[in-house]
Write a protein that holds these residues in place. Sequence first.
Motif, short mmCIF file in Angstrom:
data_model
loop_
_atom_site.label_atom_id
_atom_site.label_comp_id
_atom_site.label_asym_id
_atom_site.label_seq_id
_atom_site.Cartn_x
_atom_site.Cartn_y
_atom_site.Cartn_z
N SER A 1 0.82 -1.22 0.00
CA SER A 1 0.00 0.00 0.00
C SER A 1 0.85 1.26 0.00
CB SER A 1 -0.95 0.01 1.20
OG SER A 1 -0.22 0.23 2.40
N GLN A 2 2.11 1.15 0.40
CA GLN A 2 3.01 2.30 0.39
C GLN A 2 3.65 2.51 -0.97
OE1 GLN A 2 3.32 4.54 2.90
NE2 GLN A 2 1.62 3.35 3.72
N GLY A 3 3.32 1.66 -1.94
CA GLY A 3 3.82 1.84 -3.30
C GLY A 3 5.18 1.22 -3.57
N LEU A 4 5.66 0.35 -2.69
CA LEU A 4 6.94 -0.30 -2.94
C LEU A 4 6.80 -1.30 -4.08
CD1 LEU A 4 7.37 0.90 -0.07
CD2 LEU A 4 8.80 -1.07 0.39
N ASN A 5 7.86 -1.45 -4.86
CA ASN A 5 7.81 -2.41 -5.96
C ASN A 5 8.21 -3.80 -5.43
OD1 ASN A 5 10.68 -2.65 -5.97
ND2 ASN A 5 10.86 -0.93 -7.37
N HIS A 6 8.16 -4.78 -6.30
CA HIS A 6 8.42 -6.17 -5.88
C HIS A 6 9.83 -6.34 -5.29
CE1 HIS A 6 5.02 -8.43 -8.12
NE2 HIS A 6 4.61 -7.26 -7.68
N GLN A 7 10.83 -5.71 -5.91
CA GLN A 7 12.19 -5.86 -5.40
C GLN A 7 12.33 -5.25 -4.01
OE1 GLN A 7 11.59 -4.72 -8.59
NE2 GLN A 7 12.16 -6.64 -9.59
N GLU A 8 11.71 -4.11 -3.79
CA GLU A 8 11.80 -3.45 -2.48
C GLU A 8 11.09 -4.27 -1.40
OE1 GLU A 8 11.96 1.21 -3.95
OE2 GLU A 8 10.03 0.17 -3.88
#
Length: 175
Positions: free
Chosen positions: A133-140
């Motif tokens: 929900s915070q907009g992090l991508n898959h790698q993060e």
Amino acid sequence: MAEPSEMEVTKLEGLDAIFRAHYERIARVIGRVIHDQARAEEPAVEVFLKWWRNPQAHGEHAAGWLYRTSVRDALDELRRQTRRRRFEHIFSFVRESPPTPEHLYAVNAEQHRVRTVLGALNRRHAELLLLWSQGLNHQEIAGSLAVKSNYVGSLVGRAQEAFRKEYLKRYGNQS
């Protein structure tokens, strides 16, 4: 007030002559570009003022300079209009009427339900949903949870399904 010099009078007469000769066509060119003939009058006058302030533009190539400058100014105006419309669209959401007490209560109640459901989920699912929900991508997300990035999509999907089931179990189909 001092009388204008002979050079200034000549310069003003040159401005008047070139203005009379080219104004309508310059305004029409600008109007075609910005799709607003009435709005084109102001930028057209500005083109002539720029010409008057720029002695290198005077002479045999003045007409070409005027048309080139009018097209450039029209394109700049078109960009300004596009930006203005985009920002007005964005800010139209902000300018809407202030929220009613009922709306604020509903938002707070929904936030409470979401927090309650997140607290009832297993820790891994709650962490995944919060990171997602915070907009992090898959790698993060993978780096934060020490998992492989190619698993993150399916893990988030499972966490969303667990959240949906828990929410429905506690609150039914309420929104």
